[in-house]
Design a protein around this motif. Structure first.
Motif, PDB file in Angstrom:
ATOM      1  N   GLU A 157      41.154   9.182  -7.162  1.00 57.24           N
ATOM      2  CA  GLU A 157      40.425   9.306  -8.433  1.00 57.24           C
ATOM      3  C   GLU A 157      40.593   8.049  -9.285  1.00 57.24           C
ATOM      4  OE1 GLU A 157      40.487  14.012  -9.557  1.00 57.24           O
ATOM      5  OE2 GLU A 157      42.420  13.055  -9.323  1.00 57.24           O
ATOM      6  N   VAL A 158      41.817   7.523  -9.314  1.00 59.57           N
ATOM      7  CA  VAL A 158      42.066   6.317 -10.114  1.00 59.57           C
ATOM      8  C   VAL A 158      41.203   5.162  -9.603  1.00 59.57           C
ATOM      9  CG1 VAL A 158      43.796   4.541 -10.623  1.00 59.57           C
ATOM     10  CG2 VAL A 158      44.369   6.956 -10.867  1.00 59.57           C
ATOM     11  N   TYR A 159      41.158   5.015  -8.282  1.00 54.91           N
ATOM     12  CA  TYR A 159      40.361   3.918  -7.729  1.00 54.91           C
ATOM     13  C   TYR A 159      38.870   4.139  -7.958  1.00 54.91           C
ATOM     14  CZ  TYR A 159      44.063   1.164  -5.720  1.00 54.91           C
ATOM     15  OH  TYR A 159      45.137   0.332  -5.573  1.00 54.91           O
ATOM     16  N   ALA A 160      38.428   5.377  -7.778  1.00 58.90           N
ATOM     17  CA  ALA A 160      37.005   5.658  -7.981  1.00 58.90           C
ATOM     18  C   ALA A 160      36.600   5.320  -9.417  1.00 58.90           C
ATOM     19  CB  ALA A 160      36.711   7.117  -7.658  1.00 58.90           C
ATOM     20  N   ARG A 161      37.482   5.687 -10.378  1.00 58.13           N
ATOM     21  CA  ARG A 161      37.214   5.392 -11.788  1.00 58.13           C
ATOM     22  C   ARG A 161      37.149   3.898 -12.035  1.00 58.13           C
ATOM     23  NH1 ARG A 161      41.606   8.877 -14.678  1.00 58.13           N
ATOM     24  NH2 ARG A 161      40.940  10.801 -13.699  1.00 58.13           N
ATOM     25  N   ARG A 162      37.955   3.154 -11.289  1.00 58.14           N
ATOM     26  CA  ARG A 162      37.993   1.710 -11.472  1.00 58.14           C
ATOM     27  C   ARG A 162      36.817   1.034 -10.769  1.00 58.14           C
ATOM     28  NH1 ARG A 162      43.315  -1.542  -9.500  1.00 58.14           N
ATOM     29  NH2 ARG A 162      44.014  -1.453 -11.634  1.00 58.14           N
ATOM     30  N   GLY A 163      36.051   1.810 -10.034  1.00 66.18           N
ATOM     31  CA  GLY A 163      34.900   1.245  -9.337  1.00 66.18           C
ATOM     32  C   GLY A 163      35.263   0.682  -7.976  1.00 66.18           C
ATOM     33  N   HIS A 164      36.425   1.106  -7.461  1.00 65.54           N
ATOM     34  CA  HIS A 164      36.811   0.657  -6.123  1.00 65.54           C
ATOM     35  C   HIS A 164      36.746   1.856  -5.186  1.00 65.54           C
ATOM     36  CE1 HIS A 164      38.857  -1.985  -3.244  1.00 65.54           C
ATOM     37  NE2 HIS A 164      39.464  -0.890  -2.842  1.00 65.54           N
ATOM     38  N   ASP A 165      35.892   1.786  -4.187  1.00 67.19           N
ATOM     39  CA  ASP A 165      35.714   2.912  -3.265  1.00 67.19           C
ATOM     40  C   ASP A 165      37.016   3.181  -2.513  1.00 67.19           C
ATOM     41  OD1 ASP A 165      35.014   4.754  -1.412  1.00 67.19           O
ATOM     42  OD2 ASP A 165      33.411   3.569  -0.474  1.00 67.19           O
ATOM     43  N   PRO A 166      37.645   4.343  -2.750  1.00 69.56           N
ATOM     44  CA  PRO A 166      38.935   4.608  -2.093  1.00 69.56           C
ATOM     45  C   PRO A 166      38.824   4.677  -0.569  1.00 69.56           C
ATOM     46  CG  PRO A 166      38.196   6.526  -3.374  1.00 69.56           C
ATOM     47  CD  PRO A 166      37.254   5.428  -3.686  1.00 69.56           C
ATOM     48  N   ALA A 167      37.616   4.884  -0.069  1.00 69.42           N
ATOM     49  CA  ALA A 167      37.440   4.921   1.389  1.00 69.42           C
ATOM     50  C   ALA A 167      37.764   3.569   2.017  1.00 69.42           C
ATOM     51  CB  ALA A 167      36.013   5.324   1.730  1.00 69.42           C
ATOM     52  N   ARG A 168      37.757   2.521   1.202  1.00 74.57           N
ATOM     53  CA  ARG A 168      38.008   1.179   1.750  1.00 74.57           C
ATOM     54  C   ARG A 168      39.492   0.884   1.943  1.00 74.57           C
ATOM     55  NH1 ARG A 168      35.762  -3.031  -1.942  1.00 74.57           N
ATOM     56  NH2 ARG A 168      35.885  -4.400  -0.144  1.00 74.57           N
ATOM     57  N   LEU A 169      40.369   1.722   1.368  1.00 74.75           N
ATOM     58  CA  LEU A 169      41.803   1.457   1.483  1.00 74.75           C
ATOM     59  C   LEU A 169      42.240   1.507   2.939  1.00 74.75           C
ATOM     60  CD1 LEU A 169      43.184   3.749  -1.390  1.00 74.75           C
ATOM     61  CD2 LEU A 169      42.789   1.283  -1.499  1.00 74.75           C
ATOM     62  N   GLY A 170      43.220   0.664   3.283  1.00 76.71           N
ATOM     63  CA  GLY A 170      43.793   0.771   4.629  1.00 76.71           C
ATOM     64  C   GLY A 170      44.050  -0.567   5.285  1.00 76.71           C
ATOM     65  N   HIS A 171      44.579  -0.478   6.475  1.00 71.92           N
ATOM     66  CA  HIS A 171      45.010  -1.620   7.276  1.00 71.92           C
ATOM     67  C   HIS A 171      43.926  -2.701   7.341  1.00 71.92           C
ATOM     68  CE1 HIS A 171      46.892  -2.932  11.384  1.00 71.92           C
ATOM     69  NE2 HIS A 171      47.245  -3.716  10.388  1.00 71.92           N
ATOM     70  N   ASP A 172      44.337  -3.932   7.128  1.00 72.77           N
ATOM     71  CA  ASP A 172      43.384  -5.049   7.099  1.00 72.77           C
ATOM     72  C   ASP A 172      43.913  -6.168   7.997  1.00 72.77           C
ATOM     73  OD1 ASP A 172      41.508  -6.965   6.436  1.00 72.77           O
ATOM     74  OD2 ASP A 172      41.820  -6.812   4.259  1.00 72.77           O
ATOM     75  N   PRO A 173      43.897  -5.928   9.314  1.00 74.86           N
ATOM     76  CA  PRO A 173      44.510  -6.889  10.229  1.00 74.86           C
ATOM     77  C   PRO A 173      43.846  -8.264  10.202  1.00 74.86           C
ATOM     78  CG  PRO A 173      43.366  -5.154  11.460  1.00 74.86           C
ATOM     79  CD  PRO A 173      43.356  -4.753  10.021  1.00 74.86           C
ATOM     80  N   ALA A 174      42.544  -8.296   9.915  1.00 77.07           N
ATOM     81  CA  ALA A 174      41.849  -9.591   9.894  1.00 77.07           C
ATOM     82  C   ALA A 174      42.432 -10.476   8.792  1.00 77.07           C
ATOM     83  CB  ALA A 174      40.353  -9.382   9.695  1.00 77.07           C
ATOM     84  N   ARG A 175      42.605  -9.878   7.614  1.00 76.85           N
ATOM     85  CA  ARG A 175      43.186 -10.640   6.493  1.00 76.85           C
ATOM     86  C   ARG A 175      44.614 -11.061   6.818  1.00 76.85           C
ATOM     87  NH1 ARG A 175      42.197 -11.556   1.302  1.00 76.85           N
ATOM     88  NH2 ARG A 175      40.259 -10.421   1.603  1.00 76.85           N
ATOM     89  N   LEU A 176      45.365 -10.116   7.315  1.00 76.52           N
ATOM     90  CA  LEU A 176      46.768 -10.384   7.648  1.00 76.52           C
ATOM     91  C   LEU A 176      46.861 -11.533   8.651  1.00 76.52           C
ATOM     92  CD1 LEU A 176      49.396  -9.043   6.763  1.00 76.52           C
ATOM     93  CD2 LEU A 176      49.163  -7.469   8.697  1.00 76.52           C
ATOM     94  N   GLY A 177      45.927 -11.541   9.589  1.00 75.12           N
ATOM     95  CA  GLY A 177      45.929 -12.568  10.626  1.00 75.12           C
ATOM     96  C   GLY A 177      45.646 -13.967  10.109  1.00 75.12           C
ATOM     97  N   ARG A 178      45.094 -14.056   8.913  1.00 78.51           N
ATOM     98  CA  ARG A 178      44.814 -15.385   8.349  1.00 78.51           C
ATOM     99  C   ARG A 178      45.989 -15.943   7.552  1.00 78.51           C
ATOM    100  NH1 ARG A 178      39.561 -12.970   7.675  1.00 78.51           N
ATOM    101  NH2 ARG A 178      39.982 -12.412   5.509  1.00 78.51           N
ATOM    102  N   LEU A 179      47.074 -15.162   7.465  1.00 80.46           N
ATOM    103  CA  LEU A 179      48.227 -15.600   6.676  1.00 80.46           C
ATOM    104  C   LEU A 179      49.318 -16.156   7.593  1.00 80.46           C
ATOM    105  CD1 LEU A 179      48.508 -12.434   4.374  1.00 80.46           C
ATOM    106  CD2 LEU A 179      46.914 -14.375   4.176  1.00 80.46           C
ATOM    107  N   ALA A 180      49.826 -17.328   7.234  1.00 77.27           N
ATOM    108  CA  ALA A 180      50.842 -17.953   8.083  1.00 77.27           C
ATOM    109  C   ALA A 180      52.247 -17.859   7.492  1.00 77.27           C
ATOM    110  CB  ALA A 180      50.487 -19.421   8.320  1.00 77.27           C
ATOM    111  N   ARG A 181      52.344 -17.911   6.171  1.00 79.61           N
ATOM    112  CA  ARG A 181      53.649 -17.893   5.505  1.00 79.61           C
ATOM    113  C   ARG A 181      53.503 -17.176   4.173  1.00 79.61           C
ATOM    114  NH1 ARG A 181      54.670 -19.922   9.570  1.00 79.61           N
ATOM    115  NH2 ARG A 181      55.843 -21.791  10.176  1.00 79.61           N
ATOM    116  N   PHE A 182      54.562 -16.455   3.771  1.00 78.34           N
ATOM    117  CA  PHE A 182      54.578 -15.877   2.417  1.00 78.34           C
ATOM    118  C   PHE A 182      55.903 -16.216   1.763  1.00 78.34           C
ATOM    119  CE2 PHE A 182      55.364 -12.078  -0.453  1.00 78.34           C
ATOM    120  CZ  PHE A 182      54.501 -12.509  -1.454  1.00 78.34           C
ATOM    121  N   VAL A 183      55.822 -16.758   0.558  1.00 77.16           N
ATOM    122  CA  VAL A 183      57.024 -17.067  -0.224  1.00 77.16           C
ATOM    123  C   VAL A 183      56.895 -16.365  -1.571  1.00 77.16           C
ATOM    124  CG1 VAL A 183      58.412 -18.871  -1.309  1.00 77.16           C
ATOM    125  CG2 VAL A 183      57.257 -19.333   0.877  1.00 77.16           C
TER     126      VAL A 183
END
Ligand code: GLV
Ligand code: MN
Ligand code: MN
Ligand code: MN
Length: 401
Positions: A157-183
């Motif tokens: 409900e919070v996400y829907a109110r914010r205009g972010h479709d909650p159905a989109r939440l979840g694992h995002d391996p493509a994005r993760l795969g573009r990351l090499a280092r995190f500090v």
């Protein structure tokens, strides 16, 4: 702009007059304002800002699609009545470090991003590191969508109110795969650096931790007329839970067990409660074993009082060893600025701990002279913030040369 100036600009956002300190939670006005502030500051720098499917924010210097990215950042949410630095310091320092690199004329050979991870503290929905857990697939999106805040409002409900479709939440391996280092740069949460007169330290490990909920159900009745033999008071096993947690902690100097939140229903002074909910935070070498002991004591106390008990695991985070190679890089680079570089183990949880399972991850801690965190007294001196930013910039330069 310096990180100190960046933080000063949002110092009033989410100030909690009732509790003291700052309260900034997923989807509330304060958190929304901070996200807008970040977006504006990033855009002012010509960085491309995007919101991912889990509402983490990414401000890119370079092509987000190019891969092999070096990421810094932290979170903008807080605990209830928390300090001003836990989270925002890492975000502001990331932006300030990019300013420094540009002023120096640095030309990165791969993309750099400043990230803001959603609901790191789990202050509203109980599960910490929500954004990074969803991104990495560590949290089932169905479970996330169904999480409820203290008023019964679901995350969906919070996400829907914010205009972010909650159905989109979840694992995002493509994005993760573009990351090499995190500090992740973070305010120190403890008392190691000040006595050694050191402005910064390099993270080594994050202790195992988790959150559990014990729900006791009894029978509501009149405070004045209900005799002892007739009482089914869930406050009794709740109190025993608190004491058992302290006993468990006292058995092992490395263990931590905290009950920071209790909710009695219906919540009247003159009513034996019908139900009491107890939130237990446990950390250390074996938090699960510790919790088993506490739960055993709680069950025995509930049985003696004629109450029912239900135990829920809200989150479990294994111990994390941050990347040794990246810690060496941080140490080598920091040594150009500070006289001595120590490694710090932390008892606090971080998005860095979640990401560390997927890519080389490191942490830089900035001295906290009060030693206090998750409370308004948390502090960093301006000079130490500047040192942290300089070292972070040097590290980003080293990783993108
Ligand atoms: C978050 O900062 C935690 O350690 O609980
Ligand atoms: Mn925190
Ligand atoms: Mn934090
Ligand atoms: Mn944290």
């Amino acid at each position: 702009m310096s990180a100190v100036d960046l933080l000063a600009a949002v110092d009033d956002v989410g100030r909690d007059r009732r509790r003291g300190g700052w309260s900034r939670h997923l989807g509330d006005d304060a958190e929304t304002t901070l996200r807008e502030w970040f977006t504006t500051e990033a855009a002012r720098r010509g960085l491309a800002v995007e919101t991912d499917t889990n509402t983490n924010l990414w401000a890119w210097w370079g092509d987000p699609e190019a891969g092999d990215a070096v990421v810094t950042g932290s979170h903008l949410d807080s605990v209830p009545g928390g300090g001003a630095y836990d989270g925002p310091l890492g975000v502001a320092s990331g932006l300030a470090a990019l300013d420094l690199l540009r002023a120096r004329g640095h030309r990165p050979t791969r993309p750099i991003a400043v990230a803001v991870f959603a609901e790191e503290e789990g202050g509203r929905f109980g599960v910490p590191c929500l954004g990074s857990r969803l991104l990495t697939g560590a949290l089932d999106p169905d479970r996330a969508r169904a999480l409820r805040d203290a008023d019964g409002v679901t995350l969906a409900e919070v996400y829907a109110r914010r205009g972010h479709d909650p159905a989109r939440l979840g694992h995002d391996p493509a994005r993760l795969g573009r990351l090499a280092r995190f500090v992740e740069l973070h305010i120190e949460q403890g008392r190691a650096l000040a006595p050694q007169d050191l402005a910064i330290g390099v993270g080594s490990t994050i202790v195992a931790h988790g959150r559990w909920r014990l729900s006791f159900t009894g029978r509501a009745d009149h405070a004045g007329t209900t005799e002892l033999a007739d009482r089914r008071d869930p406050m009794l096993p709740a109190a025993e839970t608190v004491l058992a947690a302290r006993r468990a902690m006292a058995r092992d100097p490395q263990a931590r067990a905290t009950v920071g939140r209790v909710h009695a229903r219906p919540g009247g002074t003159n009513i034996v409660p019908s139900a009491v909910e107890v939130w237990l935070d446990a950390r250390g070498p074996a938090p699960q074993a510790l919790v088993e002991d506490v739960v055993a004591a709680a069950r025995a106390a509930a049985g003696a009082e004629g109450c029912r008990v239900e135990v829920t695991t809200d989150s479990v985070s294994p111990a994390v060893r941050l990347d040794a190679g990246l810690a060496d890089t941080l140490t080598r680079v920091a040594a150009a600025t500070v006289p001595e570089v120590v490694r710090l183990a932390t008892g606090a949880g971080h998005d860095a701990g979640v990401l560390a399972a997927h890519l080389p991850t490191g942490m830089l801690h900035v001295r906290n002279p009060t030693g206090t965190s998750h409370a308004p007294d948390e502090h960093a001196e301006d000079d130490d913030v500047a040192t942290g930013v300089r070292v972070l910039a040097d590290v980003l330069a080293d990783l993108t040369r």
